[in-house]
Design an enzyme around this catalytic site. Sequence first.
Site, mmCIF file in Angstrom:
data_model
loop_
_atom_site.group_PDB
_atom_site.id
_atom_site.type_symbol
_atom_site.label_atom_id
_atom_site.label_comp_id
_atom_site.label_asym_id
_atom_site.label_seq_id
_atom_site.Cartn_x
_atom_site.Cartn_y
_atom_site.Cartn_z
ATOM 1 N N LYS A 77 0.903 -0.972 0.041
ATOM 2 C CA LYS A 77 -0.006 0.081 -0.067
ATOM 3 C C LYS A 77 0.946 1.083 0.009
ATOM 4 O O LYS A 77 2.010 1.216 0.639
ATOM 5 C CB LYS A 77 -0.960 0.041 1.211
ATOM 6 N N SER A 152 -9.850 1.735 3.106
ATOM 7 C CA SER A 152 -8.746 2.610 2.104
ATOM 8 C C SER A 152 -7.920 1.857 1.446
ATOM 9 O O SER A 152 -7.281 2.205 0.365
ATOM 10 C CB SER A 152 -8.009 3.663 2.892
ATOM 11 N N SER A 176 -9.853 -0.782 7.186
ATOM 12 C CA SER A 176 -9.118 -0.531 5.696
ATOM 13 C C SER A 176 -8.745 -2.002 5.210
ATOM 14 O O SER A 176 -8.115 -1.643 3.960
ATOM 15 C CB SER A 176 -8.345 0.705 5.753
HETATM 16 N N1 GLN Z 1 -12.976 3.994 6.694
HETATM 17 C C1 GLN Z 1 -12.549 4.255 8.034
HETATM 18 C C2 GLN Z 1 -11.916 5.902 7.604
HETATM 19 O O1 GLN Z 1 -12.358 6.507 6.985
HETATM 20 C C3 GLN Z 1 -11.233 3.498 8.157
HETATM 21 C C4 GLN Z 1 -10.134 3.801 7.464
HETATM 22 C C5 GLN Z 1 -8.774 2.940 7.528
HETATM 23 O O2 GLN Z 1 -8.817 1.986 8.355
HETATM 24 N N2 GLN Z 1 -7.627 3.292 7.152
HETATM 25 O O3 GLN Z 1 -11.489 6.331 8.605
#
Ligand code: GLN
Length: 475
Positions: A77, A152, A176
């Site tokens: 990532k 994400s 994410s």
């Molecule tokens: N969807 C969650 C957020 O927007 C989690 C994001 C993540 O785990 N990096 O914060």
Amino acid sequence: MDVTKLTIKQLMDAMDAGELSSAEATRATLDRIKECEDLGAYVTVCEKEAMAAAERADKARAEGRRAPLLGVPVAVKDNICTEGVRTTCASRFLENYVPPYDAFVVKKLKEAGAVIVGKTNMDEFAMGSGSEYSAFYRVRNAIDPERVAGGSSGGSACAVASGQAFAALGSDTGGSIRQPASFNGATGLKPTYSAVSRNGLVAFASSLDQIGPIARTADDCRRVYNVIKGHDAGDSTSYAGDLDMGEHITSLKGRRIGIAKEFFPDALGGKVREAVEKAIKFYEDGGAEIVETSIGSFDMALACYYIISSAEASSNLSRYDGVKYGRRAEGCKTIDDVYYKSRTQFFGAEVKRRMMLGNFVLSSGYYDAFYLRASKARTLIKRDFEAALSDCDALICPTAPTTAYKSGSNAEDPAAAYLGDVFTVPVNIAGLPALSVKCGEDSDGLPIGMQLIGRQYCEETLLSLAEIYEKGAAK
Ligand code: GLN
């Protein structure tokens, strides 16, 4: 044989048997990446470096050397630092940032012989649930390109599901790894907080962030997890104790699976409910006992998460000032100008929203009402999970309340996307490990994921429970 569809185990066996070289597997993966360019899974592809690493792996294998991921093409990532390779966090602010060092996990991957094929696209600074907030281009779902890949770590999940990598690292602050794995039909593991070093992971919310694998099977996740876990003095929260407290489960007899009543709210969509209930039945039919339990504080978790994660983000992202960190806007006359213009131009709307929210909940006058209360709620959530898990091997619930939705459907209402994190964020708040594995499809053929949640450092319990399911359930 379509090389890009093999599991890591199949690929390793084929390479050990001399039927396939890493150079061939890496070439096939790079070709597939080109073919799938429209999916937007990658920000940077490391063709030259990958081919060189593959050749080194082939040479090492020919000399009789072995390593857990020797010659396996993997992706990372783009918020995880890679020496000499751009690490953008899908942000204009870091568009040209080339780290001078490898993250701990990247070092581990390289030591294990993995071939890094590229850096995957994501929501800017890992804030989002659809990978639509990348500053460059959005990631498309591997099953239906009109839909979101989840986020994400959408690029990592899409890459794995579409044959553009055998496994990928993601990061999980509130879901994410698990939610995009679920949206693309992959398997994703969020390890226990502190089990994997965050050294070299660009910080979003430091008390919640964890790196973990997304792969095609639980066994593949295990292979990557075993490589990247472990103590690191470079992360002050890294755990130096026993990380292997889980059990390798081979029979469901006598096992206890907990189902909290809060996990199946009335509003939960029929298809998701049906698929997860069917998976629970699979465990029951195999001899496990299904235990009804409760996480009383469950409905506090979402608000608690968005307060704590935004508060930490506002602090972590204050370093991007255009002076020492990040790109600088042009035409600035004063230092205030540098801060103001750089931050205005190079942060996307969602990141700004989080920083404003974070600054608000931390500001004097509001601190007690928001941040302090969220911290107290966090203690309750932790306790409730500990109590529920003291009596069973794992808890099961859906990974996400819906399958992948059409891209753009949350554009008017960013808070609507936050609601989709309802099942994943409580786990980060409690610091526990959790895994998402495919357990069905909806009527459009979109994958549905179930989430297994376990006790601290009991990743193996979850991996083996998922493995039993993958082998035994007709999906
Ligand atoms: N969807 C969650 C957020 O927007 C989690 C994001 C993540 O785990 N990096 O914060």
